[in-house]
Design a protein around this motif. Sequence first.
Motif, PDB file in Angstrom:
ATOM      1  N   SER A 589       5.149  -2.053   3.109  1.00  0.00           N
ATOM      2  CA  SER A 589       4.516  -2.793   2.020  1.00  0.00           C
ATOM      3  C   SER A 589       3.844  -4.032   2.582  1.00  0.00           C
ATOM      4  O   SER A 589       4.282  -4.584   3.586  1.00  0.00           O
ATOM      5  CB  SER A 589       5.507  -3.187   0.928  1.00  0.00           C
ATOM      6  N   GLU A 590       2.768  -4.450   1.929  1.00  0.00           N
ATOM      7  CA  GLU A 590       1.988  -5.586   2.432  1.00  0.00           C
ATOM      8  C   GLU A 590       2.668  -6.893   2.057  1.00  0.00           C
ATOM      9  O   GLU A 590       3.274  -7.015   1.005  1.00  0.00           O
ATOM     10  CB  GLU A 590       0.566  -5.528   1.860  1.00  0.00           C
ATOM     11  N   ASP A 663       3.267   0.633  -0.165  1.00  0.00           N
ATOM     12  CA  ASP A 663       2.720  -0.229  -1.209  1.00  0.00           C
ATOM     13  C   ASP A 663       1.691   0.587  -1.974  1.00  0.00           C
ATOM     14  O   ASP A 663       0.599   0.837  -1.464  1.00  0.00           O
ATOM     15  CB  ASP A 663       2.020  -1.437  -0.561  1.00  0.00           C
ATOM     16  N   GLU A 666      -1.606  -2.576  -5.869  1.00  0.00           N
ATOM     17  CA  GLU A 666      -1.966  -3.930  -5.457  1.00  0.00           C
ATOM     18  C   GLU A 666      -1.487  -4.927  -6.515  1.00  0.00           C
ATOM     19  O   GLU A 666      -1.384  -4.577  -7.690  1.00  0.00           O
ATOM     20  CB  GLU A 666      -3.487  -4.056  -5.322  1.00  0.00           C
ATOM     21  N   GLN A 672      -3.641   1.037  -4.439  1.00  0.00           N
ATOM     22  CA  GLN A 672      -3.993   0.644  -3.070  1.00  0.00           C
ATOM     23  C   GLN A 672      -4.995   1.627  -2.464  1.00  0.00           C
ATOM     24  O   GLN A 672      -4.925   2.834  -2.702  1.00  0.00           O
ATOM     25  CB  GLN A 672      -2.740   0.629  -2.184  1.00  0.00           C
ATOM     26  N   ILE A 675      -4.107   5.234  -0.340  1.00  0.00           N
ATOM     27  CA  ILE A 675      -2.656   5.441  -0.458  1.00  0.00           C
ATOM     28  C   ILE A 675      -2.293   6.920  -0.355  1.00  0.00           C
ATOM     29  O   ILE A 675      -1.263   7.280   0.221  1.00  0.00           O
ATOM     30  CB  ILE A 675      -2.112   4.817  -1.768  1.00  0.00           C
TER      31      ILE A 675
END
Length: 846
Positions: A589-590, A663, A666, A672, A675
């Motif tokens: 995950s970001e 993730d 967003e 995302q 993804i």
Amino acid sequence: MSNSRPRSRRDPGGGAGAAGRDELVSRSLQSAEHCLGVQDFGTAYAHYLLVLSLAPELKDEVKETFQYTLFRWAEELDALNRIQDLLGCYEQALELFPDDEVICNSMGEHLFRMGFRDEAAGYFHKAVKLNPDFSDAKENFYRVANWLVERWHFIMLNDTKRNTIYNAAIQKAVRLGSKSVLDIGAGTGILSMFAKKAGAHSVYACELSKTMYELACDVMAANKLEAGIKLLHMKSLDIEIPKHIPERVSLVVTETVDAGLFGEGIVESLIHAWEHLLLQPKTKGESGNCEKYGKVIPASAVVFGMAVECAEIRRHHRVGIKDIAGIHLPTNVKFQSLAYSSVDTEETTEPYTTEKMNQVPGGYLALTECFKIMTVDFNNLQELKSLATKKPDKIGIPVIKEGTLDAIMVWFVLQLDDEHSLSTSPSEETCWEQAVYPVQDLADYGIKPGDHVMMEVSCQDCYLRIQSISVLGLECEMDVAKSFTQNKDLLSLGNEAELCSALANLQTSKPDAVEQTCVLESTEIALLNNIPYHEGFKMAMRKVLSSLTPEKPCQTMDTHCQNNETSSGTGQSNTVQSILEPFYVLDVSEGFSILPIIAGTLGHVKPYSSVEKDQHRIALDLISEANHFPKETLEFWLRHVEDESAMLQRPKSDKLWSIIILDVIEPSGLIQQEIMEKAAISRCLLQSGGKIFPQYVLMFGLLVESQTLLEENAVQGAERTLGLNIAPFINQFQVPIRVFLDLSSLSCIPLSKPVELLRLDLMTPYLNTSNREVKVHVCKSGRVTAVPFWYHMYLDEEIWLDTSSEASHWKQAAVVLDNPIQVEMGEELVLSVQHHKSNVSITVKQ
């Protein structure tokens, strides 16, 4: 294979020259194909250029192969940082294929990655014009449009009150003799056009953004004012007399102000204008024609503030919990909001965030009366110059209501002249947001009547700064405040209770305990405060790991026994466990995430974090240490991979992951990018029984009527801009999706109940569909203007997270319709939902 090669069409009368040309073309095509076979894309590209220059009639036949060669060669040039060569190749390609939307779009993508957003927008826009159904180009254009023409342009142009008051002030100034006008930061050129229509003889306007400059040129031409207004593509600071304008002007008009008044550089630009571009100001008591003197609209501003309690601001700027899903957050890790931390950084960033405070979920509570922070006279050069050098003013404000001190909210009144003014107060109907200064680092945020909120106010680096906020308590006999300064010295601690607390911490901490300040985005802080999120992931991970160890249920690690406290029995157990391979868990995950640490408590697990910033890694190490993790339990995955783009790979050459956390959504409310491609790779990297989290996502939406969303998305006709034809030009930059919405506080009327729009299955891809039609039952008559949407993220069949919940760190998004649709209660509307490369489009079928 030679028969499949394109052949040039020989001109019957061409003779030997044509034969020679054909031979060269044929050989070059052979060489190009050979080079492609050995992946020598640069040489292949050169051969194709030669072929197409000699035989342009082959364009259609070699087009696809040429595109492929160009794109692969461009990738190599990009990797080698040969930017000029890369751009040169695209320019050559576009000379050969000027109407090729795929090449235009690819050129735009390279330019955007290099930071040339204006230029990228031009190529994306051209690609969309060439093929309106080209999804990649449309998505790219929408993305860049948000950078180039910020959404506040639409909101401000739709603000009729603001436009009317500015127009009236400009008309009055011109009528009184200010006949030469300079518009600084012209945008669409609306203020310049007001001046010209008011009768100004000479009007100049400057605009730095290439996109806005070109847009203003089109707007002025459409309003037949291009001959009367000289538009300059430059900063006002670079304007010289007589090089750019022939002489000093008598009036400067500008609206280069942000929510914090000074953030758009108005002070610097007006100092320069007074010194180099404006006539001298009229002195007090002096009479005479205004044409001989200089002045500025706006003439002045008064800045106001208020201390407020606001749970929504608090959860986005302060970590308010000490334990997250069983993980203790130690006192030596200090989490700070980006807005607050900017005081200490070398970068010039906004020391505040901005909010429409009358639309914040949960509202706010005023803890003090409104108070005046400062007054600024834009017609006084010396006052403007002194702003940056002036020592901070100390202000003390009495508390009128008991509550939690979360922020100082700031707005201003812009006095255009002695008659016309605009207020950005949250109590006004205005297009403006307010500046919000989050409060952090107080030992106690509770305040009550009799206390005073103390602060220091200054204008530094072109920003209004509110610092050293503290609370002076009624019971405090000595003038010592609860510390809220950035001074890390123990002596800065204010009262006795805080001093005792600090001493207690010293007694229970290691003498050499490392302190780490961890600066986070507001969404990252809101994520840490999101208890259901972390509890949900903990339960779901435990279930997966238990299923992978059927003979012995996965037990939570007893952190109290990890600190070298082993009896003979547990020692044997540890020896057995160390022989077994751990379960590998990867969190990609970001941003900042403590999920790997939570995973590490669930048994014999080797968790990997993908955080990039060193301060985040140090913070995670300190949290691990505070929770008695054995050293090296937590690994940072980017230290093990050569390239961030290759993040999804095996933990070891002969091992697979038990859990991969992706993730999917967003913080803005969109899916995302890429993804589904990441999920496809991840599925190949899982051990038998391993899982991707979330396993699938359901997208929900409903029909609403919302004038607010319409006005934030497009200029609503010429009436809003007082008859000036601006809407068709700026509306070229409208985007169909509005992001970062708070659905709970959005001004709208629901016209249907929520419906499921889409399923994205990361574990079982055959359940996904790229196109779907959804019938929506209308439960209230009205005008459908938008379809807001959000997601339920299923970690498994029983555990799911709602991105629209009160605790969610995610915002929501909405598709705004180009043309609102009138509906009656009882009708059915059909929504066409399309999913392409992680982008979702929703259209209404009638």
